[in-house]
Design an enzyme around this catalytic site. Sequence first.
Site, short mmCIF file in Angstrom:
data_model
loop_
_atom_site.label_atom_id
_atom_site.label_comp_id
_atom_site.label_asym_id
_atom_site.label_seq_id
_atom_site.Cartn_x
_atom_site.Cartn_y
_atom_site.Cartn_z
N TYR A 143 -7.61 14.23 1.52
CA TYR A 143 -6.70 15.03 0.42
C TYR A 143 -7.58 15.67 -0.65
O TYR A 143 -8.85 15.39 -0.41
CB TYR A 143 -5.63 14.13 -0.05
CG TYR A 143 -4.46 13.53 0.94
CD1 TYR A 143 -4.02 14.76 1.86
CD2 TYR A 143 -4.28 12.36 1.25
CE1 TYR A 143 -3.18 14.34 2.90
CE2 TYR A 143 -3.40 12.14 2.16
CZ TYR A 143 -2.95 12.88 3.13
OH TYR A 143 -2.15 12.44 4.06
N ARG A 157 -8.25 5.43 -5.10
CA ARG A 157 -8.46 5.10 -3.68
C ARG A 157 -9.51 6.11 -3.24
O ARG A 157 -9.38 7.11 -3.46
CB ARG A 157 -7.05 5.43 -3.10
CG ARG A 157 -7.10 5.45 -1.50
CD ARG A 157 -5.89 5.33 -0.61
NE ARG A 157 -5.70 3.89 -0.78
CZ ARG A 157 -4.57 3.53 0.10
NH1 ARG A 157 -3.90 4.35 0.86
NH2 ARG A 157 -4.47 2.16 0.52
N SER A 179 0.84 -1.03 0.10
CA SER A 179 -0.02 0.10 -0.10
C SER A 179 1.13 1.19 0.04
O SER A 179 1.93 1.31 0.55
CB SER A 179 -0.93 0.00 1.32
OG SER A 179 -1.84 1.08 1.26
N CYS A 190 3.54 7.23 2.87
CA CYS A 190 4.28 8.41 2.87
C CYS A 190 5.65 7.89 3.78
O CYS A 190 5.45 7.61 4.71
CB CYS A 190 3.49 9.64 3.25
SG CYS A 190 2.51 10.09 1.85
#
Length: 371
Positions: A177, A225, A22, A25
């Site tokens: 986001y 996603r 996955s 970050c």
Amino acid sequence: MTDLFEPLTLRGVTLKNRIGVSPMCQYSCAEDGQPTEWHFQHLLSRAVGGAGLTITEAAAVSPEGRISPADLGIWEDGQIPGHRRLAEGIAAMGSVPGIQIAHAGRKGSRKQAWVHGSAEPGWVPVAPSALAFQGYATPRALSEAEIEGVITDTVAAARRSIAAGYRFIELHAAHGYLLHQFLSPLSNQRNDAWGGDFDGRVRIVEESTRAVRAAIPDEVPLCVRLSHTDWVEGGWTTEETVALSARLKALGVDMIDVTSGGLDARQAIPVGPGYQVPGAAAVREGARVAVAAVGMITEPAQAQAILSEGKADLILLARALLRDPYWPIHAAAALGRTEALQVPPQYERGLMTLGKMARDEAIGAPLAGLA
């Protein structure tokens, strides 16, 4: 019954098993957004550990689209060579190289995740509406022309990703986001064509998807996603995720990566093993599209059960792979399926106690046609 070690074909790309890395970050770039040796070692070790798909962390489509100044970027051509080295390395280790393309929106201009506070120097973040994420700087609302610019930047980032050699493209519309900010009525209070009702709020995701699908080769799979719920009353819902997923499938999306939350600090998440899997199952059944499940999937038997019960088509692992880069190999041993997972001959001596595994002498060998 779908097997954890069964190949998965999406368009012209075949994953050797149903285990993927996955996006995670790492906050380990220089300010030019280039991958570093950390990324190279971090991702390649998971690829050689047996994952069928290895996805980079979120790569920003513009400098202001970063979460932090230490974020990975794909906003200019000068970043392509570093990504090419990364994609080629992942492929050489036997995994399909993927990239997640993203814009942080109002969750941008921060320090690294383990350091509290705003970036110094930072920038003014942007969002659908001038509404701050709790504890973050107040963003500037994007104009309609700037929204079109985000879509243009996303398409350009996708083209650069293909030029770099990535074979799986994921658009990040989750975890609070920018694209997720447009989806949720908690963060999108616009009254123009990019907000308001469901059609307005999903428009940027639909238009970005349509444009990216047209810009990348037909044989390359496209994934989106989505956070299937905000876990906040009045926010984005699972039902809306199912409806949007069906639309995205019609636009050429091959898989929905189903996660949740991240948009609002008031979220009340029932965290527990596989807590997001019901959302993945709802999307798979309701939208009739392939899905990836993620979130506190830690045990091999648990991952196999999710597939066997038809709740997902792919298992994406994050923290479990941070703890154990060789989770796929250990999963094969735990499930009595060592013959189903190919390993590099260089590591056979260390794996003999787990059982006899198939050998793949191509792992780590030079790839034909690379510059």
